[in-house]
Motif scaffolding. Structure first.
Motif, PDB file in Angstrom:
ATOM      1  N   LYS A 180      55.397 -26.146 -18.791  1.00 52.11           N
ATOM      2  CA  LYS A 180      54.869 -25.166 -19.726  1.00 52.11           C
ATOM      3  C   LYS A 180      53.382 -25.442 -19.912  1.00 52.11           C
ATOM      4  O   LYS A 180      52.966 -26.582 -20.102  1.00 52.11           O
ATOM      5  CB  LYS A 180      55.604 -25.279 -21.059  1.00 52.11           C
ATOM      6  CG  LYS A 180      55.058 -24.369 -22.156  1.00 52.11           C
ATOM      7  CD  LYS A 180      55.752 -24.641 -23.492  1.00 52.11           C
ATOM      8  CE  LYS A 180      55.106 -23.825 -24.601  1.00 52.11           C
ATOM      9  NZ  LYS A 180      55.698 -24.155 -25.929  1.00 52.11           N
ATOM     10  N   PRO A 223      53.376 -19.935 -20.274  1.00 47.72           N
ATOM     11  CA  PRO A 223      53.620 -20.493 -21.610  1.00 47.72           C
ATOM     12  C   PRO A 223      55.052 -20.352 -22.123  1.00 47.72           C
ATOM     13  O   PRO A 223      55.269 -20.468 -23.328  1.00 47.72           O
ATOM     14  CB  PRO A 223      52.664 -19.668 -22.471  1.00 47.72           C
ATOM     15  CG  PRO A 223      52.657 -18.320 -21.826  1.00 47.72           C
ATOM     16  CD  PRO A 223      52.804 -18.577 -20.345  1.00 47.72           C
ATOM     17  N   TYR A 224      56.028 -20.134 -21.230  1.00 46.47           N
ATOM     18  CA  TYR A 224      57.360 -19.801 -21.718  1.00 46.47           C
ATOM     19  C   TYR A 224      58.343 -20.949 -21.573  1.00 46.47           C
ATOM     20  O   TYR A 224      58.479 -21.540 -20.509  1.00 46.47           O
ATOM     21  CB  TYR A 224      57.915 -18.584 -20.967  1.00 46.47           C
ATOM     22  CG  TYR A 224      57.074 -17.349 -21.175  1.00 46.47           C
ATOM     23  CD1 TYR A 224      57.160 -16.617 -22.353  1.00 46.47           C
ATOM     24  CD2 TYR A 224      56.174 -16.924 -20.200  1.00 46.47           C
ATOM     25  CE1 TYR A 224      56.386 -15.490 -22.561  1.00 46.47           C
ATOM     26  CE2 TYR A 224      55.385 -15.798 -20.391  1.00 46.47           C
ATOM     27  CZ  TYR A 224      55.493 -15.087 -21.577  1.00 46.47           C
ATOM     28  OH  TYR A 224      54.711 -13.983 -21.772  1.00 46.47           O
ATOM     29  N   ASN A 269      62.654 -20.416 -28.837  1.00 41.56           N
ATOM     30  CA  ASN A 269      61.874 -21.216 -27.903  1.00 41.56           C
ATOM     31  C   ASN A 269      61.893 -22.653 -28.386  1.00 41.56           C
ATOM     32  O   ASN A 269      62.806 -23.040 -29.129  1.00 41.56           O
ATOM     33  CB  ASN A 269      60.462 -20.644 -27.714  1.00 41.56           C
ATOM     34  CG  ASN A 269      59.632 -20.626 -28.993  1.00 41.56           C
ATOM     35  OD1 ASN A 269      59.855 -21.418 -29.912  1.00 41.56           O
ATOM     36  ND2 ASN A 269      58.682 -19.703 -29.062  1.00 41.56           N
ATOM     37  N   TRP A 287      57.143 -10.354 -25.895  1.00 40.67           N
ATOM     38  CA  TRP A 287      56.441 -11.430 -25.185  1.00 40.67           C
ATOM     39  C   TRP A 287      55.764 -12.379 -26.172  1.00 40.67           C
ATOM     40  O   TRP A 287      55.730 -13.582 -25.956  1.00 40.67           O
ATOM     41  CB  TRP A 287      55.416 -10.828 -24.212  1.00 40.67           C
ATOM     42  CG  TRP A 287      56.065  -9.906 -23.234  1.00 40.67           C
ATOM     43  CD1 TRP A 287      57.293 -10.066 -22.645  1.00 40.67           C
ATOM     44  CD2 TRP A 287      55.554  -8.659 -22.762  1.00 40.67           C
ATOM     45  NE1 TRP A 287      57.577  -8.996 -21.828  1.00 40.67           N
ATOM     46  CE2 TRP A 287      56.528  -8.114 -21.872  1.00 40.67           C
ATOM     47  CE3 TRP A 287      54.387  -7.943 -22.974  1.00 40.67           C
ATOM     48  CZ2 TRP A 287      56.353  -6.903 -21.224  1.00 40.67           C
ATOM     49  CZ3 TRP A 287      54.214  -6.730 -22.317  1.00 40.67           C
ATOM     50  CH2 TRP A 287      55.184  -6.222 -21.465  1.00 40.67           C
ATOM     51  N   GLN A 288      55.235 -11.822 -27.251  1.00 44.67           N
ATOM     52  CA  GLN A 288      54.575 -12.696 -28.230  1.00 44.67           C
ATOM     53  C   GLN A 288      55.592 -13.518 -29.021  1.00 44.67           C
ATOM     54  O   GLN A 288      55.305 -14.663 -29.381  1.00 44.67           O
ATOM     55  CB  GLN A 288      53.694 -11.867 -29.161  1.00 44.67           C
ATOM     56  CG  GLN A 288      52.465 -11.298 -28.470  1.00 44.67           C
ATOM     57  CD  GLN A 288      51.376 -10.879 -29.442  1.00 44.67           C
ATOM     58  OE1 GLN A 288      51.271 -11.407 -30.541  1.00 44.67           O
ATOM     59  NE2 GLN A 288      50.556  -9.932 -29.025  1.00 44.67           N
ATOM     60  N   ARG A 341      56.380 -16.561 -27.046  1.00 39.49           N
ATOM     61  CA  ARG A 341      55.321 -17.576 -26.998  1.00 39.49           C
ATOM     62  C   ARG A 341      54.996 -18.183 -28.358  1.00 39.49           C
ATOM     63  O   ARG A 341      54.345 -19.229 -28.427  1.00 39.49           O
ATOM     64  CB  ARG A 341      54.038 -16.966 -26.424  1.00 39.49           C
ATOM     65  CG  ARG A 341      54.151 -16.439 -25.009  1.00 39.49           C
ATOM     66  CD  ARG A 341      52.786 -16.154 -24.411  1.00 39.49           C
ATOM     67  NE  ARG A 341      52.036 -15.156 -25.150  1.00 39.49           N
ATOM     68  CZ  ARG A 341      51.968 -13.858 -24.842  1.00 39.49           C
ATOM     69  NH1 ARG A 341      52.664 -13.406 -23.795  1.00 39.49           N
ATOM     70  NH2 ARG A 341      51.243 -13.024 -25.547  1.00 39.49           N
TER      71      ARG A 341
END
Length: 664
Positions: free
Chosen positions: A136, A141-142, A160, A276-277, A280
């Motif tokens: 990562k 960034p995932y 996450n 997506w945000q 992250r």
């Protein structure tokens, strides 16, 4: 995103139904059928933390355009056709979620639970995903796990390495119907503030597999697409003996009109940027920043993190109206009922680490009771939310994952808790009383699949609801069950002399509440005796009636029995029911079979993400003879779970097979 917005419903069907019912009911009687949100049920955000909300006062109630019932009936027919394509929408479709702070848990860290309720589907709408960048970093960034939709590049619900999140439907009023005055000399023009203006008219071609392309004409006004029937029949003279359109309308209108829909889902949005945000985000502020992109469909966003915080944010475009409350179709030819903007994101309800130590969302009222904006008047009535809060506040000790599992599968029927004591107190015929007492006297109100008491009660509920209202309401508008009707009758039982109790079919006789309840139970017993025999011990349990059948969305609905047998699976006996935490929906008056359900269940342990659990409805594969096509359904139906594998070592050690895709 548009399909999800449809599946999670707006209030359009309720808006149409209210307009139809006003033709036969007084406003006071109509209000009985759409009661306000109960004062004794919880709201999600009792107090918006640290924010003085400034804004417009709630608008006054609308006055409907009294157009002929036929136009509204036609719209309902069209909505039903839409459901054939996109699935059932409307009330009932919702979800549960709750976050419990470490102050109340056995680990001292938060637990987050979510089970989204959606129309029953095969293959499932969800696809379980674990998306890990190795390593990562800024370029990749995932590190995230959870559930996604087919074709969506990201995890929609999950966690996450720092935060977890879940969704339930807010159900704001974001759909308004406008009656447009149409120029009788030009069907492509409509009136705006005293002047004829041109509609936006264009054609679209739909390519049909195996058939000729179909060309359709789309007409739109300033409010949105015209969704009513063509104008011709509305301008023709009425048949002999029938009132003309003008006489039925009761307002000064031309003899041609149309109905246009304004809906936030038809406007540009950036919903997937939010996903997506979320994937992250590393904390609360980043999560809230991502939420600003989530405009449609508005969701209750529940949050917890590995630092021990819990939070809630309502996002979405919710209109501010110049006038009206969105309850009924309104005139479109002036600016009186226009949308003047959306509630600013900064003034939408949110909370962070509330003092009670938990946040519960179950499609119930979001905002504080003194909130200055109108979000909707069509909330779910909060039976599920109240039960979840009750289980949290009355937990036998510190809450652990095992207890949360019990909560998600809780099948307590609060409608039965209201009605069964009334039934048990009645002086019935000895045979009926014996059947009643044997089944219901010791029942704990749990709608479990093996419960004969639950089956008898739901038969009784069917006959009671229809017995009260079938003589008062137009065909097609009798009760279909669910939270609104639970609340309607909860209010009625406190008013035994209400005119609703009287059966209009018995001229000269005015029935009481107790007489109608007795008659409904007698009818339910007669129906069960006729269908299942004289011996109540041989009558079915709830799971014999309340089953989930997974119908493949293509060949499974072909109408060819041998092909359907190849692709469909079930029936599976199922616990739960309407407005129950274990929310397995069915439609009163139609069938006890499940038509919407918890589409997956997820419990995230923020103290140790490796302890998290989940279960899917069907399986991971959409191929009918793949071993993972239906392998999870029995677990799901029985309230079981499997580990929500997180780190690479756990995934690899539990892998059945793997596929590596390597770029050249």
């Amino acid at each position: 995103a548009k399909a999800m917005a449809w599946d999670l419903g707006g209030n359009m069907s309720a808006e149409i139904e209210r307009a139809i019912l006003l033709k036969t009911l007084s406003p006071e009687l109509l209000a009985d059928l759409y009661p306000p949100y109960p004062q004794d049920h919880p709201v999600i955000v009792p107090e918006i933390g640290g924010m003085d909300v400034a804004g417009a006062a709630s608008p006054a109630a609308s006055e409907s355009v009294a157009a002929p019932v036929s136009i509204y009936e036609n719209l309902l027919v069209n909505l039903a056709l839409m459901e054939n394509v996109l699935g059932k929408a409307g009330p009932g479709i919702g979800s549960n979620s709750w976050a419990i702070s470490g102050d109340l848990t056995a680990t001292g860290m938060p637990l987050l639970a979510n089970d989204p309720h959606l129309g029953i589907q095969m293959p499932s709408i969800w696809y379980q995903v674990n998306l890990q960048c190795t390593p990562k970093g800024e370029a990749c960034p995932y590190t995230v796990a959870g559930f996604s939709f087919a074709g969506v590049p990201g995890v929609v619900i999950g966690h996450n390495d720092q935060i977890a999140w879940g969704f339930t439907n807010v159900g704001p009023d974001v759909m308004d119907l406008y009656i447009e005055k149409v120029n009788p000399d030009n069907p492509d023009q409509y009136e705006v503030n005293g002047e004829w203006v041109d509609m936006d008219v264009h054609t679209e071609t739909i390519l049909v597999g195996g058939g000729e392309p179909v060309e359709i004409t789309i007409r739109s006004t300033r409010h949105g697409p015209v969704i009513s029937e063509t104008y011709g029949p509305l301008s023709q003279a009425a048949e002999e003996g029938e009132p003309s359109f003008t006489e039925q309308a009761g307002i000064d209108l031309p003899e041609t009109y149309a109905v246009a829909l304004r809906w936030t889902a038809l406007e540009p949005a950036h919903t997937f940027e939010a996903i997506w945000q979320f994937n992250r985000a590393q904390g609360w502020e980043e999560f809230r920043q991502a939420a600003q992109y989530w405009t449609v469909p508005s969701q209750n966003l529940l949050y917890a993190d590995v630092q021990g915080n819990i939070g809630y944010q309502m996002p979405g475009n919710v209109p501010i109206r110049a006038g009206g409350d969105g309850q009924l179709p309104v005139p479109g030819w002036t600016d009186e009922f226009e949308w003047t903007g959306f509630i600013p994101f900064a003034e939408l309800p949110y909370t962070f680490n509330p003092p009670q130590g938990y946040i519960v969302t179950a499609n119930n009222q979001v905002n504080p009771r003194d909130y200055p904006y109108l979000i909707t008047l069509d909330w779910d009535y909060g039976f599920r939310a109240g039960r979840i809060v009750d289980m949290i506040e009355n937990a036998p000790g510190a809450i652990d994952i095992s207890y949360v599992r019990q909560m998600q599968f809780d099948s307590k029927n609060l409608n039965a808790e209201t009605l069964a004591p009334l039934l048990l107190a009645l002086d019935l015929d000895p045979n009926l009383a014996g059947i009643r007492d044997q089944a219901l006297a010791g029942w704990d109100y749990q709608n479990l699949a093996d419960s004969q008491a639950a089956a008898l009660f739901e038969y009784f509920w069917w006959d009671l609801a229809l017995g009260i209202f079938a003589d008062d309401l137009p065909e097609g508008h009798t009760p279909k069950g669910g939270a609104r009707w639970y609340e309607v009758i909860r209010n009625l039982v406190d008013d035994p002399d209400s005119p609703w109790w009287d059966d209009k079919a018995t001229a000269g006789i005015v029935e009481s509440r107790d007489e109608i309840i007795s008659a409904a139970f007698s009818l339910a017993v007669a129906r069960m005796t006729d269908e299942y025999g004289q011996d109540p011990a041989r009558w079915p349990a709830w799971g014999d009636l309340h089953t989930a059948s997974f119908v493949n969305q293509t060949l499974g609905a072909s109408g060819v029995a041998p092909i359907e047998a190849l692709f469909n699976r079930g029936p599976f006996p199922v616990s739960g029911g309407e407005s129950i935490v274990n929310a397995t929906g069915w439609e009163l008056g139609l069938s006890y079979a499940v038509d919407w359900l918890p589409s997956m269940r997820m419990i995230v342990d923020l103290g140790d993400l490796r302890n998290s659990l989940t279960v899917h409805t069907t399986g991971q594969s959409g191929h009918a003879y793949h071993p993972h096509y239906i392998d999870l359904a029995s677990l799901w139906a029985g309230g079981e779970y499997y580990p929500m594998l997180w780190n690479e070592q756990a995934v690899v050690s539990n892998a059945e097979s793997s596929l590596a895709l390597k770029p050249k």
